[in-house]
Design an enzyme around this catalytic site. Structure first.
Site, mmCIF file in Angstrom:
data_model
loop_
_atom_site.group_PDB
_atom_site.id
_atom_site.type_symbol
_atom_site.label_atom_id
_atom_site.label_comp_id
_atom_site.label_asym_id
_atom_site.label_seq_id
_atom_site.Cartn_x
_atom_site.Cartn_y
_atom_site.Cartn_z
ATOM 1 C CB SER A 430 -0.950 0.075 1.289
ATOM 2 O OG SER A 430 -0.802 -1.436 1.708
ATOM 3 C CG HIS A 451 -1.990 -0.037 -4.065
ATOM 4 N ND1 HIS A 451 -2.439 0.917 -3.183
ATOM 5 C CD2 HIS A 451 -2.670 -0.770 -2.781
ATOM 6 C CE1 HIS A 451 -2.670 1.642 -2.311
ATOM 7 N NE2 HIS A 451 -2.645 0.113 -2.283
ATOM 8 C CD GLU A 463 -1.989 4.140 -6.614
ATOM 9 O OE1 GLU A 463 -1.701 5.158 -6.324
ATOM 10 O OE2 GLU A 463 -2.405 4.180 -5.117
ATOM 11 C CG ASN A 501 -2.957 4.437 0.525
ATOM 12 O OD1 ASN A 501 -4.074 4.960 0.517
ATOM 13 N ND2 ASN A 501 -2.098 3.006 0.829
HETATM 14 P P1 NAD Z 1 -3.204 -10.072 5.393
HETATM 15 O O1 NAD Z 1 -2.846 -9.892 6.390
HETATM 16 O O2 NAD Z 1 -5.477 -10.558 5.454
HETATM 17 O O3 NAD Z 1 -3.384 -11.354 4.832
HETATM 18 C C1 NAD Z 1 -1.375 -11.526 4.571
HETATM 19 C C2 NAD Z 1 -1.168 -13.167 4.310
HETATM 20 O O4 NAD Z 1 -0.010 -13.826 4.142
HETATM 21 C C3 NAD Z 1 -1.448 -14.359 5.192
HETATM 22 O O5 NAD Z 1 -2.499 -15.015 5.110
HETATM 23 C C4 NAD Z 1 -0.027 -14.573 5.862
HETATM 24 O O6 NAD Z 1 0.011 -15.999 5.468
HETATM 25 C C5 NAD Z 1 0.493 -14.839 4.501
HETATM 26 N N1 NAD Z 1 1.652 -14.277 4.200
HETATM 27 C C6 NAD Z 1 3.001 -14.220 4.922
HETATM 28 N N2 NAD Z 1 3.790 -14.278 4.616
HETATM 29 C C7 NAD Z 1 3.999 -14.521 3.657
HETATM 30 C C8 NAD Z 1 4.619 -15.787 2.522
HETATM 31 N N3 NAD Z 1 6.212 -15.704 3.320
HETATM 32 N N4 NAD Z 1 4.216 -16.051 1.699
HETATM 33 C C9 NAD Z 1 2.995 -16.632 1.302
HETATM 34 N N5 NAD Z 1 1.630 -15.877 2.299
HETATM 35 C C10 NAD Z 1 2.925 -15.646 3.066
HETATM 36 O O7 NAD Z 1 -2.898 -8.653 5.082
HETATM 37 P P2 NAD Z 1 -3.928 -8.056 4.427
HETATM 38 O O8 NAD Z 1 -4.478 -7.047 4.205
HETATM 39 O O9 NAD Z 1 -4.049 -8.823 2.712
HETATM 40 O O10 NAD Z 1 -2.557 -7.155 3.657
HETATM 41 C C11 NAD Z 1 -1.496 -7.894 2.417
HETATM 42 C C12 NAD Z 1 -0.681 -6.653 1.378
HETATM 43 O O11 NAD Z 1 -1.656 -5.804 0.603
HETATM 44 C C13 NAD Z 1 -0.490 -5.189 2.450
HETATM 45 O O12 NAD Z 1 1.046 -5.229 2.129
HETATM 46 C C14 NAD Z 1 -1.191 -4.859 2.413
HETATM 47 O O13 NAD Z 1 -0.386 -3.199 2.953
HETATM 48 C C15 NAD Z 1 -1.559 -4.650 0.869
HETATM 49 N N6 NAD Z 1 -3.021 -4.362 1.097
HETATM 50 C C16 NAD Z 1 -4.218 -3.632 1.940
HETATM 51 C C17 NAD Z 1 -5.259 -3.458 1.593
HETATM 52 C C18 NAD Z 1 -6.131 -3.469 2.958
HETATM 53 O O14 NAD Z 1 -7.466 -3.273 2.472
HETATM 54 N N7 NAD Z 1 -6.325 -4.591 4.016
HETATM 55 C C19 NAD Z 1 -5.735 -2.715 0.358
HETATM 56 C C20 NAD Z 1 -4.588 -2.828 -0.500
HETATM 57 C C21 NAD Z 1 -3.318 -3.476 -0.324
#
Ligand code: NAD
Length: 715
Positions: A430, A451, A463, A501
């Site tokens: 993000s 993104h 993005e 962001n």
């Molecule tokens: P989340 O915590 O829901 O999911 C992360 C997942 O990654 C978990 O299931 C975890 O087990 C897994 N993981 C950790 N290490 C790993 C590895 N080595 N290999 C494979 N899987 C692994 O997080 P999220 O909210 O889905 O966010 C993920 C990314 O997306 C982040 O970078 C976040 O900033 C970005 N993002 C989030 C949002 C949001 O609103 N939540 C929006 C846009 C972008």
């Protein structure tokens, strides 16, 4: 009669039936611009003056019938004064009125999409034959205006007031079965039969089997309702439409006014009524915003198509992480037909991700959009894995693991070592700089940001972030993948937070400062929701996740310490340290309980109130205008900075990114359009009143220069 123009042609057969074929040169679609209208006027005048022609059939040589008026000409119309615009509308009405009064019958063959002015042309004909695959409708209210070429006059007379108001105010494209059911068309046939059927119908008219004159006369009369009937119909329509449209979008209610008056008038008078209301709407800031957004959207799509001209499509993808975002990307890819491997390090996470995808496919089945078989096939396109085996052969990998630069760098490097040399790695981070993440990679040219926004299946924006070393080929293929997922990609350059962001966090900073100064967060939410945001900042933070916001805030503070760094603990820090992560943990600014459908229900939280009071001391009431200014100024200035710093290439892409990525109120047209409407000088003056709040409230030197020269972001 024979006519050969640049937008249409007419040929007449030996039986005296003239076929007018709409065929705009050098264009894939027909639309009504100045040239098409001039040629149509010419033909209709010739037919009106009498000839040997016995009947007129209107058809299209394109896949779509007519997609509507040429919206690129709208901004020019909006600059006309009331009288000039009235005259312009009258000219088009004259053509349609002449068409509907020709001394010969007319039948239109609607082979494909007939929207707006295109459908109003159909309404001016005596009979309508529609292809089963075609769609028709009047989408004008979505542009802040309403049908202005007879739609509010002829449609209610044809399909009834309730139906017409629903068609006009809803602005939807209607399928042929609905159009037939409501009486908007006379026949629905297979697409390859539509012209033949129109000819057959014309023959029946000419043979005297159908009385087109009687039908025409009936449809040109004022409608008859008792005062009670009238009151009941319009009270109901107004209540339904008013609740849906909301106060920021006046066009649907204005359209109802036009219908209400026009149905009791002669056609000529009703046309005048329609024009009067249309001019009022066309001169409104909402119309300028919404038409501006339409044009921005076209620009963004054109830019994206430019990137993907010579690229191959992604045939097999992978996503790392089966969390909120990874699971969403997997579903979206599978549902749009690109098979995807979903890798996580935890079996339970994979199961959760598959369950989420399965629920989303289930919803599509419930809504009748997919059969169970197709849904199963879709789900089968997601392969959940714990090891890299299946990832090795994919074209593109989206990394969506936790938002931590060290973990991301190590996961990305590890993944790269398992991929083909030409495979693309894209991070869904993000905020973390793509250049920083690229430092861990051997092939940084194959790396970029991708993104997505939460929830992935609903939010239209992606993005695509270009790092210093990212190659053009990598950008092209990633843009193509985003398009294949049904998303709108915008390519931006790298910086902390990228475009969306980087702009959103100053808005949150404005919110934190309001709380620090004693504002009630629920009052702020209400004010910002009334202002047009889909949710207020406190609720949005709860949905995004306070933990996510906290980590992102650190990245932003580090990236832009002079503006986004802050001393002392703010509300986000305090909630984070208390483990109040928002919706995901059951409490944040609000308390969450599951409703009967299993959805989180937002409730007032006395605990949050006392935590915040502890942080800020006394609560203080703020004027609505003060809250709006304190929230919007930092967001607007940061958007201007993104444009100045070349993070985003154009004002159109910046504004579209905010509308598609964070639900910036569309009636305001995006942050840059909002400043344009206010006038940059007035905006800078307003911002100057808030200088004591810090650098986020300081307009840039370029903004001040532009203000002095009365320049705009959008031309
Ligand atoms: P989340 O915590 O829901 O999911 C992360 C997942 O990654 C978990 O299931 C975890 O087990 C897994 N993981 C950790 N290490 C790993 C590895 N080595 N290999 C494979 N899987 C692994 O997080 P999220 O909210 O889905 O966010 C993920 C990314 O997306 C982040 O970078 C976040 O900033 C970005 N993002 C989030 C949002 C949001 O609103 N939540 C929006 C846009 C972008």
């Amino acid at each position: 009669m024979k006519f050969e123009g640049k937008t249409l042609r007419v040929v007449t057969n030996e039986s005296g039936i003239a076929t007018l074929t709409l065929d705009l040169k050098d264009s894939s679609v027909n639309k009504f611009g100045a040239q098409a209208l001039a040629e149509l006027a010419d033909v209709v005048t010739q037919l009106e003056q009498g000839s040997t022609v016995r009947g007129l059939i209107i058809s299209s040589a394109k896949d779509a019938f007519v997609v509507g008026a040429d919206i690129t000409e709208f901004m020019g119309w909006f600059q006309l004064d009331d009288e000039q615009l009235t005259q312009k509308l009258k000219q088009t009405h004259d053509i349609f009125t002449k068409l509907s009064n020709l001394p010969i019958p007319s039948v239109v063959a609607i082979n494909g999409l007939a929207l707006g002015g295109g459908f109003e042309l159909c309404l001016a004909c005596d009979y309508r034959v529609m292809a089963d695959s075609a769609k028709v409708g009047l989408p004008e209210t979505q542009l802040g205006i309403y049908p202005g070429w007879g739609g509010t006059v002829r449609l209610p007379r044809l399909i009834g007031v309730d139906n017409a108001c629903e068609w006009i105010c809803g602005g939807q494209q209607k399928r042929s079965d609905d159009a037939m059911k409501d009486g908007a068309v006379d026949a629905v046939v297979a697409a390859d039969q539509v012209v033949a059927s129109a000819e057959h119908l014309m023959q029946q008219i000419l043979d005297g089997k159908l009385d087109y004159q009687a039908r025409r006369n009936a449809l040109q009369q004022p409608m008859q309702f008792s005062p009670i009937e009238k009151m009941m119909i319009f009270e109901t329509v107004r209540a339904v439409v008013g609740a849906k449209a909301g106060k920021h979008y006046p066009a649907p209610m204005e359209a109802i006014k036009s219908v209400e008056k026009g149905i009791f008038q002669s056609i000529d008078k009703a046309v005048d009524t329609e024009i009067k209301g249309f001019v009022k709407m066309a001169k409104s800031p909402v119309a300028r915003s919404l038409v501006g957004l339409f044009l921005n959207d076209q620009h963004v799509k054109k830019v994206a198509s430019g990137y993907t001209k010579n690229t191959e499509r992604v045939t097999h993808a992978a996503v790392l992480g089966a969390g909120i975002m990874g699971g969403g990307v997997a579903y979206q890819s599978a549902s749009k037909g690109t098979p995807i491997v979903m890798k996580d390090i935890r079996q339970d996470a994979l199961e959760l991700g598959m369950n989420e995808a399965s629920k989303l496919f289930g919803k599509q089945v419930e809504r009748g959009k997919l059969t169970t078989d197709k849904a199963m096939q879709g789900l089968g396109k997601i392969t959940p894995v714990l090891t890299y085996g299946e990832v090795e052969n994919v074209d593109l990998v989206v990394e969506a693991v936790v938002e931590n630069p060290k973990i991301k760098q190590s996961v990305l490097a590890d993944t790269e070592s398992h991929l083909r040399d030409d495979a693309i790695l894209a991070s869904n981070t993000s905020t973390i700089s793509i250049n920083l993440l690229a430092q861990a990679l051997k092939r940084p040219e194959n790396f970029c940001g991708m993104h997505f926004f939460n929830p992935v299946h609903r939010m239209p924006l992606v993005e695509v972030i270009r790092g210093e070393k990212t190659s053009d080929a990598t950008i092209a293929k990633t843009v193509a993948y985003a398009q294949a997922l049904g998303k709108t990609p915008i390519v931006v350059n790298d910086c902390p937070g990228f475009l969306v962001n980087r702009v959103l966090f100053p808005y949150f900073a404005g919110f934190s400062a309001l709380l620090r100064d004693g504002a009630d967060y629920q009052a702020v939410d209400k004010v910002m929701e009334r202002f047009g945001w889909p949710m207020g900042p406190a609720y949005l933070l709860d949905v995004v996740g306070i933990d996510t916001a906290y980590h992102a805030d650190q990245v932003m503070a580090e990236g832009f310490p002079d503006r986004m760094g802050h001393d002392g603990e703010n509300a986000i820090d305090r909630f984070f340290s208390l483990g109040r992560f928002g919706q995901k943990s059951g409490s944040g600014f609000y308390q969450y309980e599951q409703d009967r459908k299993g959805k989180p229900k937002k409730l007032k939280s006395a605990e949050a109130e006392s935590i915040l009071q502890d942080l800020s001391g006394e609560t203080k009431a703020f004027e609505d205008s003060d809250i709006i200014a304190r929230m919007m100024i930092p967001l607007c200035i940061e958007t201007a900075r993104c444009l100045e710093d070349n993070i985003v290439a154009s004002a159109a892409e910046a504004d579209m990114g905010l509308v598609y990525g964070i639900g910036f109120p569309p009636y305001l047209g995006g942050a840059l359009h909002y400043m344009d409407e206010m006038g940059l000088a007035a905006f800078c003056e307003l911002a100057d009143q808030y200088q004591h709040l810090g650098k986020l409230y300081e307009p840039t030197a370029t903004m001040r220069d532009m203000a002095a020269q009365q320049k705009h972001y959008h031309q």
